[in-house]
Design a protein around this motif. Structure first.
Motif, PDB file in Angstrom:
ATOM      1  N   ASP A 115       0.832  -1.203   0.000  1.00  0.00           N
ATOM      2  CA  ASP A 115       0.000   0.000   0.000  1.00  0.00           C
ATOM      3  C   ASP A 115       0.864   1.249   0.000  1.00  0.00           C
ATOM      4  O   ASP A 115       0.586   2.232  -0.705  1.00  0.00           O
ATOM      5  CB  ASP A 115      -0.912   0.032   1.221  1.00  0.00           C
ATOM      6  N   LEU A 116       1.909   1.218   0.792  1.00  0.00           N
ATOM      7  CA  LEU A 116       2.810   2.361   0.901  1.00  0.00           C
ATOM      8  C   LEU A 116       3.520   2.604  -0.426  1.00  0.00           C
ATOM      9  O   LEU A 116       3.651   3.750  -0.885  1.00  0.00           O
ATOM     10  CB  LEU A 116       3.818   2.111   2.019  1.00  0.00           C
ATOM     11  N   ALA A 117       3.957   1.534  -1.064  1.00  0.00           N
ATOM     12  CA  ALA A 117       4.627   1.657  -2.359  1.00  0.00           C
ATOM     13  C   ALA A 117       3.673   2.204  -3.413  1.00  0.00           C
ATOM     14  O   ALA A 117       4.043   3.076  -4.230  1.00  0.00           O
ATOM     15  CB  ALA A 117       5.181   0.302  -2.784  1.00  0.00           C
ATOM     16  N   GLN A 118       2.435   1.719  -3.398  1.00  0.00           N
ATOM     17  CA  GLN A 118       1.450   2.161  -4.385  1.00  0.00           C
ATOM     18  C   GLN A 118       1.114   3.643  -4.217  1.00  0.00           C
ATOM     19  O   GLN A 118       0.847   4.348  -5.206  1.00  0.00           O
ATOM     20  CB  GLN A 118       0.192   1.319  -4.270  1.00  0.00           C
ATOM     21  N   ALA A 119       1.150   4.118  -2.979  1.00  0.00           N
ATOM     22  CA  ALA A 119       0.846   5.530  -2.729  1.00  0.00           C
ATOM     23  C   ALA A 119       1.830   6.458  -3.425  1.00  0.00           C
ATOM     24  O   ALA A 119       1.497   7.610  -3.741  1.00  0.00           O
ATOM     25  CB  ALA A 119       0.838   5.800  -1.226  1.00  0.00           C
ATOM     26  N   GLN A 120       3.022   5.957  -3.705  1.00  0.00           N
ATOM     27  CA  GLN A 120       4.033   6.802  -4.335  1.00  0.00           C
ATOM     28  C   GLN A 120       3.684   7.138  -5.785  1.00  0.00           C
ATOM     29  O   GLN A 120       4.348   7.973  -6.411  1.00  0.00           O
ATOM     30  CB  GLN A 120       5.405   6.127  -4.260  1.00  0.00           C
ATOM     31  N   ASP A 121       2.634   6.512  -6.322  1.00  0.00           N
ATOM     32  CA  ASP A 121       2.156   6.881  -7.649  1.00  0.00           C
ATOM     33  C   ASP A 121       1.716   8.340  -7.699  1.00  0.00           C
ATOM     34  O   ASP A 121       1.614   8.930  -8.782  1.00  0.00           O
ATOM     35  CB  ASP A 121       0.973   6.003  -8.065  1.00  0.00           C
ATOM     36  N   TYR A 122       1.446   8.920  -6.529  1.00  0.00           N
ATOM     37  CA  TYR A 122       0.997  10.311  -6.467  1.00  0.00           C
ATOM     38  C   TYR A 122       2.156  11.308  -6.445  1.00  0.00           C
ATOM     39  O   TYR A 122       1.911  12.523  -6.454  1.00  0.00           O
ATOM     40  CB  TYR A 122       0.104  10.524  -5.246  1.00  0.00           C
ATOM     41  N   ALA A 123       3.380  10.835  -6.431  1.00  0.00           N
ATOM     42  CA  ALA A 123       4.530  11.738  -6.474  1.00  0.00           C
ATOM     43  C   ALA A 123       4.460  12.571  -7.748  1.00  0.00           C
ATOM     44  O   ALA A 123       4.247  12.043  -8.845  1.00  0.00           O
ATOM     45  CB  ALA A 123       5.824  10.940  -6.423  1.00  0.00           C
ATOM     46  N   GLY A 124       4.598  13.876  -7.602  1.00  0.00           N
ATOM     47  CA  GLY A 124       4.506  14.769  -8.745  1.00  0.00           C
ATOM     48  C   GLY A 124       3.095  15.223  -9.049  1.00  0.00           C
ATOM     49  O   GLY A 124       2.894  16.187  -9.796  1.00  0.00           O
ATOM     50  N   ALA A 125       2.107  14.541  -8.479  1.00  0.00           N
ATOM     51  CA  ALA A 125       0.706  14.892  -8.719  1.00  0.00           C
ATOM     52  C   ALA A 125       0.105  15.678  -7.568  1.00  0.00           C
ATOM     53  O   ALA A 125      -0.869  16.414  -7.757  1.00  0.00           O
ATOM     54  CB  ALA A 125      -0.122  13.632  -8.961  1.00  0.00           C
ATOM     55  N   VAL A 126       0.654  15.500  -6.366  1.00  0.00           N
ATOM     56  CA  VAL A 126       0.148  16.185  -5.179  1.00  0.00           C
ATOM     57  C   VAL A 126       1.312  16.789  -4.404  1.00  0.00           C
ATOM     58  O   VAL A 126       2.472  16.437  -4.615  1.00  0.00           O
ATOM     59  CB  VAL A 126      -0.650  15.227  -4.265  1.00  0.00           C
ATOM     60  N   ASP A 127       0.974  17.693  -3.499  1.00  0.00           N
ATOM     61  CA  ASP A 127       2.005  18.336  -2.685  1.00  0.00           C
ATOM     62  C   ASP A 127       2.329  17.562  -1.415  1.00  0.00           C
ATOM     63  O   ASP A 127       3.410  17.705  -0.860  1.00  0.00           O
ATOM     64  CB  ASP A 127       1.547  19.752  -2.302  1.00  0.00           C
ATOM     65  N   ARG A 128       1.368  16.736  -0.967  1.00  0.00           N
ATOM     66  CA  ARG A 128       1.589  15.976   0.260  1.00  0.00           C
ATOM     67  C   ARG A 128       0.716  14.732   0.264  1.00  0.00           C
ATOM     68  O   ARG A 128      -0.450  14.789  -0.131  1.00  0.00           O
ATOM     69  CB  ARG A 128       1.272  16.827   1.497  1.00  0.00           C
ATOM     70  N   LEU A 129       1.285  13.622   0.718  1.00  0.00           N
ATOM     71  CA  LEU A 129       0.507  12.413   0.997  1.00  0.00           C
ATOM     72  C   LEU A 129       0.173  12.400   2.481  1.00  0.00           C
ATOM     73  O   LEU A 129       1.011  12.765   3.312  1.00  0.00           O
ATOM     74  CB  LEU A 129       1.308  11.161   0.646  1.00  0.00           C
ATOM     75  N   LEU A 130      -1.030  11.985   2.798  1.00  0.00           N
ATOM     76  CA  LEU A 130      -1.454  11.862   4.187  1.00  0.00           C
ATOM     77  C   LEU A 130      -1.776  10.392   4.440  1.00  0.00           C
ATOM     78  O   LEU A 130      -2.749   9.859   3.908  1.00  0.00           O
ATOM     79  CB  LEU A 130      -2.679  12.737   4.444  1.00  0.00           C
ATOM     80  N   TYR A 131      -0.930   9.734   5.206  1.00  0.00           N
ATOM     81  CA  TYR A 131      -1.103   8.310   5.464  1.00  0.00           C
ATOM     82  C   TYR A 131      -2.091   8.107   6.610  1.00  0.00           C
ATOM     83  O   TYR A 131      -1.922   8.651   7.694  1.00  0.00           O
ATOM     84  CB  TYR A 131       0.238   7.663   5.808  1.00  0.00           C
ATOM     85  N   ASP A 132      -3.113   7.284   6.335  1.00  0.00           N
ATOM     86  CA  ASP A 132      -4.199   7.064   7.284  1.00  0.00           C
ATOM     87  C   ASP A 132      -4.412   5.562   7.431  1.00  0.00           C
ATOM     88  O   ASP A 132      -3.832   4.759   6.696  1.00  0.00           O
ATOM     89  CB  ASP A 132      -5.471   7.731   6.745  1.00  0.00           C
ATOM     90  N   ALA A 133      -5.262   5.183   8.373  1.00  0.00           N
ATOM     91  CA  ALA A 133      -5.673   3.789   8.464  1.00  0.00           C
ATOM     92  C   ALA A 133      -6.559   3.469   7.269  1.00  0.00           C
ATOM     93  O   ALA A 133      -7.175   4.357   6.683  1.00  0.00           O
ATOM     94  CB  ALA A 133      -6.431   3.551   9.762  1.00  0.00           C
ATOM     95  N   PRO A 134      -6.630   2.203   6.868  1.00  0.00           N
ATOM     96  CA  PRO A 134      -7.502   1.836   5.755  1.00  0.00           C
ATOM     97  C   PRO A 134      -8.938   2.275   6.012  1.00  0.00           C
ATOM     98  O   PRO A 134      -9.425   2.236   7.144  1.00  0.00           O
ATOM     99  CB  PRO A 134      -7.380   0.308   5.695  1.00  0.00           C
TER     100      PRO A 134
END
Length: 211
Positions: A115-134
């Motif tokens: 899940d954490l690796a997949q979230a990196q698909d947003y690099a360059g698309a957003v200014d910040r990732l916010l990691y939450d519980a599922p």
């Protein structure tokens, strides 16, 4: 270790906004999502936005909003940040960011390293990732913590923040373990779903700022 930024989310009264700002929050969140107990309609959100001090950023949280409705909400509320908390894709986030020039965050539920690796698909698309519980029945505000060990040694390539089950009792431990540069709480500073407690807001900010 730098002191983390603090976001208090799901605020619905001028008093809770003032309490968060006075306690040291850097961001306050307004939830525009009808199923949430923290939902504020556009008119109310716009009024609350005007109560946010200039040194604090206003974050508008939305979930799977249609483009036209989102544009109307942004025009009325004029947030500093838009936080997407649904199924919004990297392409959709990037397009919104390019069209508006606003700071964009994307919340992602994290349960596994994949899940954490997949979230990196947003690099360059957003200014910040916010990691939450599922996500459960609602995409956030459930008071459930994610597994902090997933983040403890991760090499981040994008600005990020930690959400999910944070409160005054565990936020310092969470930051020490994950090195989170921003912490986000909602249910952790409530006396009941959607009802913010001024003393809990103050305690949370004090705990986070004393790290």
């Amino acid at each position: 270790m730098p002191t983390p930024l603090i976001k208090i989310c799901g605020l619905s009264t001028p008093e809770s906004i003032a309490a968060a700002a006075d306690a040291g929050a850097s961001h306050v969140g307004l939830v525009h999502y009808a199923p949430s107990p923290r939902h504020v309609d556009i008119a109310r959100a716009a009024a609350l936005r005007r109560a946010v001090p200039s040194h604090v950023k206003a974050v508008l949280l939305v979930v799977n909003m249609a483009a036209d409705a989102l544009a109307q909400a942004v025009e009325a509320i004029r947030p500093d940040v838009v936080q997407f908390h649904g199924r919004e894709t990297p392409r959709e986030c990037a397009a919104f960011r390019a069209a508006t020039g606003l700071e964009v965050w994307k919340a992602k539920g994290i349960k596994t390293p994949a899940d954490l690796a997949q979230a990196q698909d947003y690099a360059g698309a957003v200014d910040r990732l916010l990691y939450d519980a599922p996500a459960g029945k609602l995409p956030g505000g459930q008071g459930i913590a994610l597994d902090w060990s997933l983040l403890a040694s991760y090499r981040h390539t994008i600005a990020w923040g930690l959400a999910g089950g944070l409160n005054a009792e565990n936020v310092a431990r969470a930051v020490r373990q994950t090195k989170a540069p921003l912490v986000d709480t909602s249910s952790g500073v409530e006396s009941a779903p959607g009802i913010k407690d001024v003393d809990r807001i103050k305690a949370f900010c004090q705990a986070a700022l004393q790290i």
